[in-house]
Design an enzyme around this catalytic site. Structure first.
Site, PDB file in Angstrom:
ATOM      1  N   HIS A   1       0.864  -1.187   0.000  1.00  0.00           N
ATOM      2  CA  HIS A   1       0.000   0.000   0.000  1.00  0.00           C
ATOM      3  C   HIS A   1       0.897   1.233   0.000  1.00  0.00           C
ATOM      4  CE1 HIS A   1      -4.153   1.616   1.295  1.00  0.00           C
ATOM      5  NE2 HIS A   1      -3.445   2.625   0.808  1.00  0.00           N
ATOM      6  N   LEU A   2       0.919   1.910  -1.124  1.00  0.00           N
ATOM      7  CA  LEU A   2       1.755   3.102  -1.291  1.00  0.00           C
ATOM      8  C   LEU A   2       1.492   4.101  -0.171  1.00  0.00           C
ATOM      9  CD1 LEU A   2       2.608   4.939  -4.452  1.00  0.00           C
ATOM     10  CD2 LEU A   2       1.370   6.227  -2.727  1.00  0.00           C
ATOM     11  N   HIS A   3       2.563   4.674   0.358  1.00  0.00           N
ATOM     12  CA  HIS A   3       2.440   5.717   1.371  1.00  0.00           C
ATOM     13  C   HIS A   3       3.643   6.641   1.265  1.00  0.00           C
ATOM     14  CE1 HIS A   3       4.378   2.189   3.154  1.00  0.00           C
ATOM     15  NE2 HIS A   3       5.041   3.013   3.960  1.00  0.00           N
ATOM     16  N   GLN A   4       3.366   7.915   1.326  1.00  0.00           N
ATOM     17  CA  GLN A   4       4.421   8.925   1.262  1.00  0.00           C
ATOM     18  C   GLN A   4       4.663   9.480   2.663  1.00  0.00           C
ATOM     19  OE1 GLN A   4       5.203  12.007  -1.927  1.00  0.00           O
ATOM     20  NE2 GLN A   4       3.961  13.157  -0.478  1.00  0.00           N
TER      21      GLN A   4
END
Length: 182
Positions: free
Chosen positions: A139-142
């Site tokens: 799950h992409l997270h910045q």
């Protein structure tokens, strides 16, 4: 200045003048507790947070396509993440709308953190894939990590310990309130 009391403990080597600050709560992160086993949304801790109350989940704000949440294992006070709702791993797979709102949330988060804590700068980035250091790669997270002059003192460098001046719930309340005010 008084010298620190040296406490001997068998089996730990030669006594020294270093004081120890124990942070056993970090062990859960090191051991991988709550990390998903697969790539599916069902096991994703980020997806699970979306079903919780914002205060309980440390969610700062929800947008149309993305949301912001405090990092449970922060590098610095106010360390937060911006994520798409959609369970997607790779940055190029974001829609134009998700990409735009992720950027807007990041800009707004910078303004909010500066207004609350006077951050001097920020580290902003994504670790894409396990090999690049992503703890939850599915799950992409910045990350947005506030920085202050002198914040990388001896504690994390030598002591491998981060000192946080505020409980996460209190930080969340300050940032969430400011998020909707600014």
């Amino acid at each position: 200045m008084t010298e620190p009391e040296l406490v001997g403990q068998d089996g730990v080597g030669v006594p020294d003048a270093l004081q120890r600050l124990w942070t056993p709560h970090r062990l859960a992160y090191v051991q991988g507790q709550d990390k998903p086993e697969g790539d599916e949304p069902e096991g994703c801790p980020f997806c699970r947070l979306l079903g919780l109350d914002d205060a309980e989940a440390l969610i700062l704000a929800r947008g149309e396509h993305v949301w912001a949440v405090l990092n449970l294992y922060p590098y610095n006070p106010g360390h937060l993440m911006v994520l798409p709702y959609r369970h997607v791993a790779d940055y190029p797979d974001l829609t134009p709308e998700e990409t735009r709102e992720l950027a807007e949330f990041t800009q707004h988060a910078m303004k909010v953190v500066r207004s609350v804590s006077g951050a001097h700068g920020f580290n902003i980035g994504m670790n894409q894939g396990v090999i690049a250091g992503a703890g939850i790669a599915a799950h992409l997270h910045q990350h947005l990590v506030p920085r202050w002059g002198g914040d990388a003192n001896f504690m994390p460098v030598i002591g491998q310990t981060k000192v946080l001046p505020q409980l996460l719930g209190e930080t969340r309340e300050l940032l969430s309130t400011a998020w909707h005010r600014i």
